[in-house]
Design a protein around this motif. Structure first.
Motif, PDB file in Angstrom:
ATOM      1  N   ASP A 267       7.717   8.223  -3.904  1.00  0.00           N
ATOM      2  CA  ASP A 267       6.936   7.753  -5.048  1.00  0.00           C
ATOM      3  C   ASP A 267       5.500   7.492  -4.582  1.00  0.00           C
ATOM      4  O   ASP A 267       5.257   6.715  -3.657  1.00  0.00           O
ATOM      5  CB  ASP A 267       7.556   6.474  -5.598  1.00  0.00           C
ATOM      6  CG  ASP A 267       6.789   5.923  -6.794  1.00  0.00           C
ATOM      7  OD1 ASP A 267       5.948   6.660  -7.342  1.00  0.00           O
ATOM      8  OD2 ASP A 267       7.028   4.758  -7.161  1.00  0.00           O
ATOM      9  N   THR A 268       4.535   8.146  -5.211  1.00  0.00           N
ATOM     10  CA  THR A 268       3.139   8.006  -4.798  1.00  0.00           C
ATOM     11  C   THR A 268       2.323   7.151  -5.771  1.00  0.00           C
ATOM     12  O   THR A 268       1.104   7.086  -5.660  1.00  0.00           O
ATOM     13  CB  THR A 268       2.470   9.396  -4.667  1.00  0.00           C
ATOM     14  OG1 THR A 268       2.561  10.074  -5.934  1.00  0.00           O
ATOM     15  CG2 THR A 268       3.137  10.227  -3.594  1.00  0.00           C
ATOM     16  N   VAL A 269       2.995   6.512  -6.707  1.00  0.00           N
ATOM     17  CA  VAL A 269       2.300   5.663  -7.673  1.00  0.00           C
ATOM     18  C   VAL A 269       2.141   4.266  -7.079  1.00  0.00           C
ATOM     19  O   VAL A 269       3.116   3.630  -6.685  1.00  0.00           O
ATOM     20  CB  VAL A 269       3.060   5.589  -9.005  1.00  0.00           C
ATOM     21  CG1 VAL A 269       2.363   4.622  -9.957  1.00  0.00           C
ATOM     22  CG2 VAL A 269       3.165   6.976  -9.636  1.00  0.00           C
TER      23      VAL A 269
ATOM     24  N   GLU B 285       0.293  -4.173  -7.010  1.00  0.00           N
ATOM     25  CA  GLU B 285       0.373  -3.974  -5.561  1.00  0.00           C
ATOM     26  C   GLU B 285      -1.017  -4.010  -4.926  1.00  0.00           C
ATOM     27  O   GLU B 285      -1.214  -4.603  -3.855  1.00  0.00           O
ATOM     28  CB  GLU B 285       1.050  -2.641  -5.251  1.00  0.00           C
ATOM     29  CG  GLU B 285       2.535  -2.585  -5.548  1.00  0.00           C
ATOM     30  CD  GLU B 285       3.106  -1.207  -5.284  1.00  0.00           C
ATOM     31  OE1 GLU B 285       3.817  -1.038  -4.287  1.00  0.00           O
ATOM     32  OE2 GLU B 285       2.827  -0.290  -6.091  1.00  0.00           O
ATOM     33  N   LEU B 286      -1.971  -3.366  -5.592  1.00  0.00           N
ATOM     34  CA  LEU B 286      -3.338  -3.341  -5.079  1.00  0.00           C
ATOM     35  C   LEU B 286      -3.921  -4.751  -5.008  1.00  0.00           C
ATOM     36  O   LEU B 286      -4.516  -5.147  -3.993  1.00  0.00           O
ATOM     37  CB  LEU B 286      -4.214  -2.456  -5.963  1.00  0.00           C
ATOM     38  CG  LEU B 286      -3.919  -0.954  -5.956  1.00  0.00           C
ATOM     39  CD1 LEU B 286      -4.691  -0.258  -7.074  1.00  0.00           C
ATOM     40  CD2 LEU B 286      -4.279  -0.332  -4.612  1.00  0.00           C
ATOM     41  N   VAL B 287      -3.738  -5.499  -6.090  1.00  0.00           N
ATOM     42  CA  VAL B 287      -4.278  -6.858  -6.148  1.00  0.00           C
ATOM     43  C   VAL B 287      -3.611  -7.743  -5.092  1.00  0.00           C
ATOM     44  O   VAL B 287      -4.283  -8.522  -4.398  1.00  0.00           O
ATOM     45  CB  VAL B 287      -4.077  -7.465  -7.553  1.00  0.00           C
ATOM     46  CG1 VAL B 287      -4.439  -8.945  -7.554  1.00  0.00           C
ATOM     47  CG2 VAL B 287      -4.912  -6.709  -8.576  1.00  0.00           C
ATOM     48  N   ALA B 288      -2.287  -7.629  -4.952  1.00  0.00           N
ATOM     49  CA  ALA B 288      -1.553  -8.468  -3.998  1.00  0.00           C
ATOM     50  C   ALA B 288      -2.031  -8.203  -2.567  1.00  0.00           C
ATOM     51  O   ALA B 288      -2.248  -9.147  -1.795  1.00  0.00           O
ATOM     52  CB  ALA B 288      -0.055  -8.201  -4.116  1.00  0.00           C
TER      53      ALA B 288
ATOM     54  N   LEU C  98      -1.470   1.439   1.623  1.00  0.00           N
ATOM     55  CA  LEU C  98      -0.150   1.195   1.041  1.00  0.00           C
ATOM     56  C   LEU C  98       0.712   2.454   1.040  1.00  0.00           C
ATOM     57  O   LEU C  98       1.916   2.395   1.330  1.00  0.00           O
ATOM     58  CB  LEU C  98      -0.298   0.655  -0.382  1.00  0.00           C
ATOM     59  CG  LEU C  98      -0.904  -0.747  -0.505  1.00  0.00           C
ATOM     60  CD1 LEU C  98      -1.103  -1.122  -1.970  1.00  0.00           C
ATOM     61  CD2 LEU C  98      -0.028  -1.776   0.198  1.00  0.00           C
ATOM     62  N   LEU C  99       0.105   3.592   0.725  1.00  0.00           N
ATOM     63  CA  LEU C  99       0.870   4.839   0.718  1.00  0.00           C
ATOM     64  C   LEU C  99       1.297   5.231   2.126  1.00  0.00           C
ATOM     65  O   LEU C  99       2.394   5.772   2.322  1.00  0.00           O
ATOM     66  CB  LEU C  99       0.037   5.959   0.088  1.00  0.00           C
ATOM     67  CG  LEU C  99      -0.090   5.915  -1.432  1.00  0.00           C
ATOM     68  CD1 LEU C  99      -0.992   7.041  -1.927  1.00  0.00           C
ATOM     69  CD2 LEU C  99       1.276   6.021  -2.100  1.00  0.00           C
TER      70      LEU C  99
END
Length: 286
Positions: free
Chosen positions: A117-119, A124-127, A256-257
């Motif tokens: 999953d690449t979404v 997630e970005l904010v955390a 993250l990815l």
């Protein structure tokens, strides 16, 4: 029938000899050069030439390519003769490992591209951003601004200056209507850009005077021999400050990815090992 089988090894040997002779003949017919038992085929020259070259230059390019190929073959053959067997065995092991790594990495990438999953959600970005703010520090100023470079012979400078400074919807429409007459411009003052990029774009700004002009909520007009520059600075972040999320978002997404990819591969590898163990395909011999 038994007598035929007695001759079967001989028939196989003759067939192999015929095949090798035939293949070698095909190679010789299609070859443009030979070094020992190695042939350079016409197909190998595809891509060496392009369409924007004369026949004379093509001949030079092809001859150079053939000579380079011949030198490589000769050097390789001399190396095999003169380098010790121990060293050659080390090289072969490295080549074998490199070949295996190429296959393994290509297979892993294919599995990742197909199944991971690449979404990355905004949550997630904010955390990640909130938890790692201290790791993000600007090494140069950031700013949001708009600017126009107007040529010397432009008529209607006052009208453009007023519209650019007020920048309401009707002003933006007027500016866009006249944009073809500007030397360069940007009306997007919602994106953070590096101060060094602004200095490169607007020649009247320099590393020495940029701090005087590039201040938050500042509008200024400068000129040189080429024309007039109108600049409206919306916001500024100084170096060493923490950049906003929207500026570091691409970097965080990559982080993250990559973490997700490593975890995905570890899971696949463990599942592969477990499956091979269950199927008795893999076992540790004691």
């Amino acid at each position: 029938m038994k007598r035929i089988w007695n001759y079967f090894p001989v028939l196989l040997a003759l067939l192999a000899l015929f095949s090798c002779t035939y293949l070698k003949k095909v190679e010789e017919d299609d070859a443009v050069a030979r070094v020992g038992e190695q042939y350079l085929l016409r197909d190998d020259l595809e891509g060496v030439l392009n369409g924007n070259i004369s026949a004379e230059d093509s001949l030079v390019v092809v001859n150079n390519y053939i000579n380079e190929w011949a030198k490589d073959q000769l050097l390789f053959e001399r190396a095999r003769i003169n380098i010790s067997e121990v060293k050659q065995a080390e090289f072969e092991e490295l080549v074998s490992q490199y070949r295996a790594d190429l296959y393994i990495n290509a297979y892993k990438e294919a599995l990742v591209n197909k199944g991971m999953d690449t979404v990355v959600s905004q949550a997630e970005l904010v955390a990640y951003y909130e938890a790692n703010k201290h790791n993000f520090r600007l090494n140069e100023d950031l700013m949001k601004l708009r600017y126009i470079s107007i040529p010397k012979d432009f008529n209607g400078l006052d009208e453009v200056k007023k519209a650019f400074e007020e920048f309401k919807d009707e002003d933006i429409a007027l500016l866009r209507n006249k944009a073809l007459k500007f030397r360069f411009y940007t009306f997007d003052d919602s994106t953070w850009v590096r101060g060094s990029e602004v200095v490169k774009k607007i020649p009247v700004l320099t590393p020495d005077n940029k701090d005087e002009y590039l201040k938050k909520s500042q509008f200024f007009e400068l000129s040189d021999s080429l024309g007039v520059y109108l600049v409206a600075v919306k916001d500024v972040l100084k170096r060493t400050e923490t950049p906003p999320l929207d500026y570091v978002e691409p970097t965080i997404k990559k982080i993250l990815l990559n973490k997700r990819k490593l975890e995905y591969i570890r899971t696949l590898e463990q599942e592969l090992l477990d499956e091979a163990t269950r199927d008795k395909e893999f076992e540790i011999l004691k």
